[in-house]
Each structure stands twice: as C-alpha cells, then as structure tokens.
Write an enzyme that holds these catalytic residues in place. Structure first.
Site, PDB file in Angstrom:
ATOM      1  N   CYS A   2    -120.340  51.707  49.734  1.00 11.41           N
ATOM      2  CA  CYS A   2    -121.545  50.350  49.288  1.00 11.41           C
ATOM      3  C   CYS A   2    -121.089  49.553  48.238  1.00 11.41           C
ATOM      4  O   CYS A   2    -119.470  49.772  47.651  1.00 11.41           O
ATOM      5  CB  CYS A   2    -122.165  51.846  48.675  1.00 11.41           C
ATOM      6  SG  CYS A   2    -122.846  53.464  48.720  1.00 11.41           S
ATOM      7  N   ARG A  27    -120.540  45.848  51.923  1.00 10.20           N
ATOM      8  CA  ARG A  27    -120.058  46.544  52.159  1.00 10.20           C
ATOM      9  C   ARG A  27    -120.795  47.930  52.627  1.00 10.20           C
ATOM     10  O   ARG A  27    -121.055  49.153  52.700  1.00 10.20           O
ATOM     11  CB  ARG A  27    -119.968  47.181  50.455  1.00 10.20           C
ATOM     12  CG  ARG A  27    -118.912  45.768  50.230  1.00 10.20           C
ATOM     13  CD  ARG A  27    -118.298  45.853  48.587  1.00 10.20           C
ATOM     14  NE  ARG A  27    -118.339  47.336  48.657  1.00 10.20           N
ATOM     15  CZ  ARG A  27    -116.767  47.272  47.794  1.00 10.20           C
ATOM     16  NH1 ARG A  27    -116.053  46.398  48.110  1.00 10.20           N
ATOM     17  NH2 ARG A  27    -115.956  48.376  47.998  1.00 10.20           N
ATOM     18  N   TRP A  75    -124.463  51.845  52.029  1.00  5.28           N
ATOM     19  CA  TRP A  75    -124.124  52.825  53.237  1.00  5.28           C
ATOM     20  C   TRP A  75    -123.813  54.503  53.220  1.00  5.28           C
ATOM     21  O   TRP A  75    -123.165  54.668  52.570  1.00  5.28           O
ATOM     22  CB  TRP A  75    -121.997  52.154  53.475  1.00  5.28           C
ATOM     23  CG  TRP A  75    -122.527  52.827  55.018  1.00  5.28           C
ATOM     24  CD1 TRP A  75    -122.328  51.747  56.126  1.00  5.28           C
ATOM     25  CD2 TRP A  75    -121.133  54.217  55.555  1.00  5.28           C
ATOM     26  NE1 TRP A  75    -121.697  52.464  57.167  1.00  5.28           N
ATOM     27  CE2 TRP A  75    -121.151  53.123  56.522  1.00  5.28           C
ATOM     28  CE3 TRP A  75    -121.019  54.709  54.894  1.00  5.28           C
ATOM     29  CZ2 TRP A  75    -120.667  54.693  57.811  1.00  5.28           C
ATOM     30  CZ3 TRP A  75    -120.531  55.954  55.308  1.00  5.28           C
ATOM     31  CH2 TRP A  75    -120.058  55.560  56.881  1.00  5.28           C
ATOM     32  N   ASN A  99    -120.860  55.014  43.725  1.00  4.05           N
ATOM     33  CA  ASN A  99    -120.410  54.925  45.077  1.00  4.05           C
ATOM     34  C   ASN A  99    -119.144  55.790  45.452  1.00  4.05           C
ATOM     35  O   ASN A  99    -118.542  56.012  44.288  1.00  4.05           O
ATOM     36  CB  ASN A  99    -119.486  53.079  44.952  1.00  4.05           C
ATOM     37  CG  ASN A  99    -119.183  52.660  46.384  1.00  4.05           C
ATOM     38  OD1 ASN A  99    -118.963  53.815  47.295  1.00  4.05           O
ATOM     39  ND2 ASN A  99    -118.025  51.810  45.944  1.00  4.05           N
ATOM     40  N   GLY A 100    -119.534  56.534  46.415  1.00  2.00           N
ATOM     41  CA  GLY A 100    -118.218  57.682  46.537  1.00  2.00           C
ATOM     42  C   GLY A 100    -118.986  59.130  46.555  1.00  2.00           C
ATOM     43  O   GLY A 100    -120.614  58.712  47.185  1.00  2.00           O
ATOM     44  N   GLU A 496    -107.707  46.087  71.162  1.00  2.00           N
ATOM     45  CA  GLU A 496    -108.703  44.771  69.742  1.00  2.00           C
ATOM     46  C   GLU A 496    -110.179  44.256  70.497  1.00  2.00           C
ATOM     47  O   GLU A 496    -111.243  44.054  69.992  1.00  2.00           O
ATOM     48  CB  GLU A 496    -108.118  43.634  68.858  1.00  2.00           C
ATOM     49  CG  GLU A 496    -109.213  43.292  67.925  1.00  2.00           C
ATOM     50  CD  GLU A 496    -109.210  43.616  67.178  1.00  2.00           C
ATOM     51  OE1 GLU A 496    -109.002  45.057  66.735  1.00  2.00           O
ATOM     52  OE2 GLU A 496    -110.158  43.404  66.015  1.00  2.00           O
ATOM     53  N   LYS A 500    -113.722  44.835  69.406  1.00  2.00           N
ATOM     54  CA  LYS A 500    -115.217  43.868  69.104  1.00  2.00           C
ATOM     55  C   LYS A 500    -116.322  44.033  69.692  1.00  2.00           C
ATOM     56  O   LYS A 500    -117.309  43.573  69.150  1.00  2.00           O
ATOM     57  CB  LYS A 500    -114.519  42.449  69.270  1.00  2.00           C
ATOM     58  CG  LYS A 500    -113.361  41.652  68.651  1.00  2.00           C
ATOM     59  CD  LYS A 500    -114.304  41.320  66.665  1.00  2.00           C
ATOM     60  CE  LYS A 500    -113.472  42.405  65.945  1.00  2.00           C
ATOM     61  NZ  LYS A 500    -112.412  42.973  65.684  1.00  2.00           N
ATOM     62  N   GLU A 503    -118.677  47.049  68.377  1.00  2.00           N
ATOM     63  CA  GLU A 503    -118.646  46.586  67.460  1.00  2.00           C
ATOM     64  C   GLU A 503    -120.052  45.729  67.370  1.00  2.00           C
ATOM     65  O   GLU A 503    -120.925  46.237  66.064  1.00  2.00           O
ATOM     66  CB  GLU A 503    -117.913  46.025  66.643  1.00  2.00           C
ATOM     67  CG  GLU A 503    -116.698  46.894  65.926  1.00  2.00           C
ATOM     68  CD  GLU A 503    -116.031  45.993  64.820  1.00  2.00           C
ATOM     69  OE1 GLU A 503    -115.500  45.247  65.564  1.00  2.00           O
ATOM     70  OE2 GLU A 503    -115.564  46.493  63.325  1.00  2.00           O
ATOM     71  N   HIS A 519    -104.880  55.636  86.287  1.00  2.00           N
ATOM     72  CA  HIS A 519    -104.421  56.576  85.657  1.00  2.00           C
ATOM     73  C   HIS A 519    -105.776  57.639  85.539  1.00  2.00           C
ATOM     74  O   HIS A 519    -105.605  58.608  84.884  1.00  2.00           O
ATOM     75  CB  HIS A 519    -103.263  57.020  84.945  1.00  2.00           C
ATOM     76  CG  HIS A 519    -101.385  56.376  85.451  1.00  2.00           C
ATOM     77  ND1 HIS A 519    -100.687  57.521  86.325  1.00  2.00           N
ATOM     78  CD2 HIS A 519    -101.132  55.160  85.188  1.00  2.00           C
ATOM     79  CE1 HIS A 519    -100.080  56.722  86.071  1.00  2.00           C
ATOM     80  NE2 HIS A 519    -100.053  55.719  85.703  1.00  2.00           N
ATOM     81  N   LYS A 628    -118.238  47.335  55.715  1.00  2.00           N
ATOM     82  CA  LYS A 628    -116.726  46.551  56.028  1.00  2.00           C
ATOM     83  C   LYS A 628    -115.464  47.069  55.683  1.00  2.00           C
ATOM     84  O   LYS A 628    -114.492  47.352  56.259  1.00  2.00           O
ATOM     85  CB  LYS A 628    -116.974  44.873  55.128  1.00  2.00           C
ATOM     86  CG  LYS A 628    -115.426  44.448  55.431  1.00  2.00           C
ATOM     87  CD  LYS A 628    -115.749  43.592  56.488  1.00  2.00           C
ATOM     88  CE  LYS A 628    -114.583  42.633  56.637  1.00  2.00           C
ATOM     89  NZ  LYS A 628    -114.049  42.719  57.791  1.00  2.00           N
TER      90      LYS A 628
HETATM   91  C1  AGP Z   1    -112.396  45.319  62.807  1.00  2.00           C
HETATM   92  O1  AGP Z   1    -113.511  45.005  63.100  1.00  2.00           O
HETATM   93  C2  AGP Z   1    -113.623  46.724  61.892  1.00  2.00           C
HETATM   94  N1  AGP Z   1    -114.380  46.613  61.324  1.00  2.00           N
HETATM   95  C3  AGP Z   1    -112.704  48.334  60.928  1.00  2.00           C
HETATM   96  O2  AGP Z   1    -111.787  48.696  62.283  1.00  2.00           O
HETATM   97  C4  AGP Z   1    -112.147  47.869  59.595  1.00  2.00           C
HETATM   98  O3  AGP Z   1    -110.488  47.358  60.805  1.00  2.00           O
HETATM   99  C5  AGP Z   1    -111.325  49.311  59.765  1.00  2.00           C
HETATM  100  O4  AGP Z   1    -111.562  50.114  58.925  1.00  2.00           O
HETATM  101  C6  AGP Z   1    -109.680  48.764  58.587  1.00  2.00           C
HETATM  102  O5  AGP Z   1    -110.038  47.836  57.493  1.00  2.00           O
HETATM  103  P1  AGP Z   1    -109.221  47.794  56.222  1.00  2.00           P
HETATM  104  O6  AGP Z   1    -108.549  46.873  57.578  1.00  2.00           O
HETATM  105  O7  AGP Z   1    -109.964  47.157  55.638  1.00  2.00           O
HETATM  106  O8  AGP Z   1    -108.859  49.002  55.801  1.00  2.00           O
END
Ligand code: AGP
Length: 633
Positions: A2, A27, A75, A99-100, A496, A500, A503, A519, A628
């Site tokens: 958060c 966040r 969040w 937060n937590g 990756e 993307k 996501e 496979h 994030k």
């Molecule tokens: C990436 O697009 C994501 N938002 C996510 O996978 C991110 O890379 C992951 O949570 C790790 O975050 P960090 O690099 O801040 O540790």
C-alpha cells in the site's frame, strides 16, 4: 503493497496528500482515503477504486492549516477492496493508516470484542487503533507512548502512521518491514511516505527509517526513537539523485510507453555510472566497488528474484556462465526461501529487485545473512530495504519506474548482470593471458556503447521495427492464446514477453524454451492461436526456425522476430518484426554480438503487449489486481 503518506506543514494539506497519493498509486489502487484536521476535528474521506475517487470527494473540501493529515492507497490483503475497508481507519479520536499484515490479528480481535467494541471494517489495520486506545485509557500513557507500546504487541511486518484529535499538529509513524521515508525542512514542514517519490516534489533530502524506528513529525521538526527502548536515535538524511520531473509522463499517453522509450537512456546511465571514466576512450575498468571484490572471490552464485526480475536473472545466469565460467543458479525467491538450499561459505547470494522491497527476495537475503554467507543485490532504488539488507548493492540507473509492468528496470538489471559477468570474464582472461576471450569481451563493451543508438532507432514511431510490431499486435490481438518461444538468450525474453501480455492486456500467454514446444504445449496449437518466435541470428537460429516450422505446420499464426535482413523468416511467418539491426555486408556477421540481442528483443516484446493492451482498452499503467511493490509473501 500500500502507499502511505503523512504531512504537517504550512502547505495545503489536501493538495499535498492528493499529489502524494498519486505518486504512490502504483503501490496499490483498489481504494484510497485521507484524514485531515478541520476545526479541531479529524475528517476522514474514503473511496473504493483509484485516487480519482477521493479526488472527486475532496474537490470542494480542500484544507489547509498546520494540524496535519494522513493518506493511504490500498492493495487489499485483509478484507475486500471497498470503502469500508479503505484507510484511514478511525477508532474514537485515533486515526491511522497501515501497510503490511498484522499476523496476530485474531488475538487482538478477541481482545477488542471482549472489551465490548465492534470494529467497523474487516481489516487487521483498524485493530491497531484499538490497541492504542486501550493503552491510553487502561495504562494511562500518552499518545506517542501508546503507539510505541501497541506496536510491540503486534506481529508480522507492518508500518503505521497515526494521528489523534487530542494532538493536532502531530503525526507518529513506525516502520517494520514496509518502508517509510521522511523529510523535514523549515519551508515545507514534515512529510512521511512509503517511498521517496511524493517527497521529491519538495526536497531530495530524505531520512530512511530502519525497522522498529518510530518517527514523531511536527511542523517544527522530526525526531526518531527506537521502538524497543523508547530512546532517541539519529537517522541522517540521504541525498537522492532522482528529480521530480522524472516522475511525470512527459507527453506520453502512458508511463509504460515513456518507460519503454527511456531504455536507451537507462543503458547509457547504467554504463556511465559503473565504468570509471578514461579520457574519452571506451573505458573497461569498473569504478571501485566492494561487491566486485567479493564476486571475484566467489566460485558459485545464487541469484534470487521474482517476476520480471527473475527473468532478468535467468539471462544473468547465461552471461555469468558464458563470460565468467561461474556456476550460477537463478531461483525464484519464493521457492528458494522455503527449500533447504545448500550454501557454501565461498558462494554469494544475490537478490535482484527493481523496487528493492519485494518480500520474498528480502526474506532470502535476511536468512542468508544470518547464515554468514555474503549477500549482494541489484536494485533500482537507492536506500531500499533490500539494498540496505544486502552486504553490498549494485544499482541500475533506470530512474523511477511508475508503470506497474516493469520495462526499463528489466533492461537495467540485465545490463548490470552483463557488466558484472564481463568484468569477471575479463579478469579471468587477463589472468590466463587468454587474448581471444579478452578481445571478445572488450568488443562487447564497445558495442554496448552503440546499443542505445540501435535501440532508440528501433523505437522511433516510424521505424520498420515499431510499425511491424504494431501491425503484428493488432492483427493477432484476438487470438485464443499466445506462446512466446525462443532459445538461448531469447528464452528468458520469451518468458518476459508472455508475462507482459498477461499483466497489461489480460490475454492468456505462456513463454517456453522453443525446444519444449513439442513436449506438450504444441497440443494447444490451432489456427486461432498465435506463436511469437524469437529468432535472431545467433547460435540457436536454425533450431529455432525448425521449431517455428513445427508450430506453423499446426496452423498457428506465426509472428517472427529476427534480423532486419533475414531472408528466410519473412517467408515463413504471418507477421515479421525486423530487429533494428542487420548483418554486415563485408562478412555476413551480425552488427551486434548475439549476447546483446536481448536488449533489442525485450523492448519489442514490451511494445507488442502495449499495443494490444491499448487496443483492448485496459489500464496499461495500473493493471487490475497488481501492485508495483510486492511487500507481502
Ligand atoms: C513486472 O512487470 C511485475 N510487475 C513483477 O513481476 C515484478 O517484476 C516482481 O514483482 C518483482 O519486483 P521487484 O523487481 O521490485 O522485486
């Protein structure tokens, strides 16, 4: 997960809180709220959904005054993402943001109920305010002491920021786990936030709280205390090199697009920050760094990371093995920490994390530190928790990454690992007098300085690369599903690319090593399925092309990415995306070493997903259900 903000000072409280919450929105963004003094009372405003909800609520309730205010963007962990569960929470005159996770919330809930109270929300956070109330009423201690004592009664990683109607002009914060950063100066007053971004609008001098630090903020100054002993402590200011102008979109429709385009700059800034300057020549010597000495001594490296950072680590593994002959494992932090990894004294564990706050990556480094094994990290955020937990920290110079989907930070991470691998490889080559290896690595370093130019060209809107990427994305956007496949250096990029697309466009996609298709996954292929084949001219080219043919034979739509002058690929696929490089006329060799191709492939994959997401109308910068910075396990 958060975002927290608190402010006491002469500026308009509502403006500072709203602007700060927007900076922190990445966040978490399923609800938000603010609490501000007004006429000696604290007003609380909350709304489900993004900050715009709370902004609308506050449109005609802008507040100024020096009594202070706090804000939160959430969040959800405990309790649905609705207005009731949004922060700030109020219990009588006590108002807080959190937060937590309070792990012993059940026990506290019972205590609250036994005293005849009923919490208004389903959150663990609200319960903390009851603890503060009980300390003040039962133990008769003052507000600050009540917060300190209450904090010692909760377990789990949490940070709280609390204010009370009994104490206008005072905000108290405690950090354990989830970060808190503070600032004060006579002009703008005192500010407290989950990261430095809201603060950068006013100053670049910040104080990082350590775990179990308590901060007391007043307009006249900030004071730090140890939560366990209640004794005053010092937390000197750190000067940040990020500026607030890097936090804006600068004319781009989305942060993600801006950040995709900033990758050429990321490469240059990371190169310049790491190499010692050498009179205008391409430098090969790193600036001194304690982590380099540690790495030179090690014969085994475990890299731990999550999500995109894990994909970057897979590439790092390739390069450390190839260039430096180092034994490397690249592991998911969430798995590594719950296994029984065999660690040797002469090995290093490296956490890779853009934010430097990811809970699982942090936990691995904490465990490893306890075992006396050297730790290091690669992070994009100076002063982040991981960078302070690791015994030495390498930084990427991507600048603030606001889009939730990581783009330029990935490029910074892979570059940092490549530089380290090259440095170890060059050292080994010098020790063995292996001229060939040294020449190869120095050639690669020289090419690295040309890379930003190739990348910037490829990303120009009118470039063949950009146009073909957009066309392929639009033509295939309604496919039933996507596979991204590649071999060697292109395999982590395939993973990756698929991440993307999931996501930001919410489209089902999987990344595979191209050789794995047959496979099992190949059973999925049919005409309305799309396969993105990463097939640059590299060691694996012929094999990848064979895998392309296998997919094509099953009727899947093929999008192939290859060198611009590849004669074969365009005839074999439905959509060809040319890399912004070709092969040299003189010797038929690629203009760029194959080692560096991932730096061009990754932005193409990002752009591909971006185009599909924009067409689908998803929230590119703040995709659903994501945040994030993942500070919970
Ligand atoms: C990436 O697009 C994501 N938002 C996510 O996978 C991110 O890379 C992951 O949570 C790790 O975050 P960090 O690099 O801040 O540790």
């Amino acid at each position: 997960m958060c975002g927290i903000i608190g402010y006491v000072g002469e500026r308009s409280i509502s403006d500072v809180l709203l602007k700060g919450l927007k900076r922190l929105e990445y966040r978490g963004y399923d609800s938000s709220g603010v609490a501000m003094f007004h006429g000696g009372m604290i007003e609380v405003h909350k709304a489900a959904g993004k900050i715009v909800g709370i902004e609308t609520l506050l449109a005609d309730r802008r507040q100024s005054g020096v009594e202070g205010g706090i804000g939160h963007t959430r969040w959800a962990t405990h309790g649905a993402p609705n207005t009731k569960n949004a922060h700030p929470h109020r219990v009588q005159d006590i108002v807080l943001v959190h937060n937590g996770i309070i792990e012993n919330y059940r026990e506290i809930q019972k205590l609250v109920q036994s005293k005849g109270f009923t919490p208004k929300s389903e959150t663990d956070s609200e319960l903390f305010a009851f603890l503060v109330l009980f300390e003040m009423t039962d133990s008769k201690v003052d507000f600050i002491e009540a917060i300190r004592r209450s904090f010692l009664k909760i377990s789990g990683n949490s940070s709280v920021v609390v204010m009370s109607e009994r104490q206008p002009g005072l905000i108290v914060g405690i950090r354990n786990g989830s970060p808190l950063v503070a600032s004060w100066n006579s002009e703008h007053g005192a500010m407290l936030a989950s990261d430095a971004q809201p603060i950068l609008d006013y100053t670049n001098q910040v104080h990082y709280l350590e775990n179990y630090d308590m901060i007391v903020c007043r307009k006249s100054g900030i004071e730090f205390f140890d939560v366990h002993t209640a004794k005053p402590i010092k937390r000197p200011a750190t000067k940040l090199d990020w500026s607030a102008d890097r936090l804006d979109k600068n004319g781009y429709p989305h942060y993600m697009l801006k950040e995709i385009h900033e990758q050429a700059r990321t490469i240059l800034d990371t190169l310049n920050a790491n190499f010692a300057t050498s009179g205008g020549h391409i430098p090969f010597d790193f600036a001194p760094h304690p982590g380099l000495d540690q790495l030179s001594k090690t014969d085994r490296l475990s890299i731990v990371a999550c999500g995109t950072s894990w994909h970057a680590s897979l590439l790092g593994k390739f390069w450390f093995e190839k260039l430096a002959g180092l034994s490397v494992e690249a592991e998911l932090a969430s798995e590594f920490r719950y296994r029984s990894p065999v660690l040797k004294k002469n090995q290093v564990v490296m956490g890779v994390s853009q934010s430097g706050e990811t809970a699982d990556t942090l936990a691995v480094l904490q465990d490893v530190n306890k075992r006396g094994i050297p730790t290091m990290c690669i992070s994009n955020v100076k002063g982040s928790t991981i960078s302070r937990e690791a015994k030495s920290a390498f930084y990427t110079y991507a600048g603030p990454e606001i889009g939730v989907a990581s783009t330029k930070a990935f490029t910074g991470q892979i570059l940092m690992m490549l530089l380290l691998a090259g440095k170890l490889g060059r050292e080994a080559a010098m020790a063995d007098s292996s001229g060939k290896a040294m020449i190869e690595i120095e050639k690669m370093y020289r090419e690295l300085f040309e890379l930003p130019h190739h990348l910037a060209n490829g990303l120009l809107e009118e470039s063949a690369t950009s146009r073909a990427t957009k066309a392929a994305a639009l033509a295939t956007q309604n496919s039933k599903g996507f596979f991204f496949v590649g071999r060697g250096y292109s395999f982590p990029i395939a993973l990756e690319g698929a991440l993307k697309l999931k996501e930001i466009a919410y489209v089902h996609a999987e990344g595979y090593a191209a050789g794995e298709l047959k496979h099992g996954p190949i059973a999925m292929l049919e005409p309305d399925f799309a396969v993105v084949v990463l097939a640059p001219h590299d060691l694996w080219y012929e094999k990848t092309v064979s895998n392309l043919q296998e997919a094509k034979a099953r009727g899947a739509k093929i999008i192939a990415v290859g060198h611009a002058d590849d004669k074969l690929l365009p005839s074999m696929c439905d959509h060809f995306i040319p890399l912004p490089i070709n092969t040299k006329k003189e010797d038929g060799k690629p203009v760029l070493s194959e080692t560096l191709i991932p730096f061009l492939l990754a932005p193409i994959m990002q752009l591909f997903s971006y185009q599909i997401a924009v067409h689908k109308g998803t929230d590119v910068d703040q995709p659903r259900n994501l945040a994030k910075s993942v500070t919970v396990e």
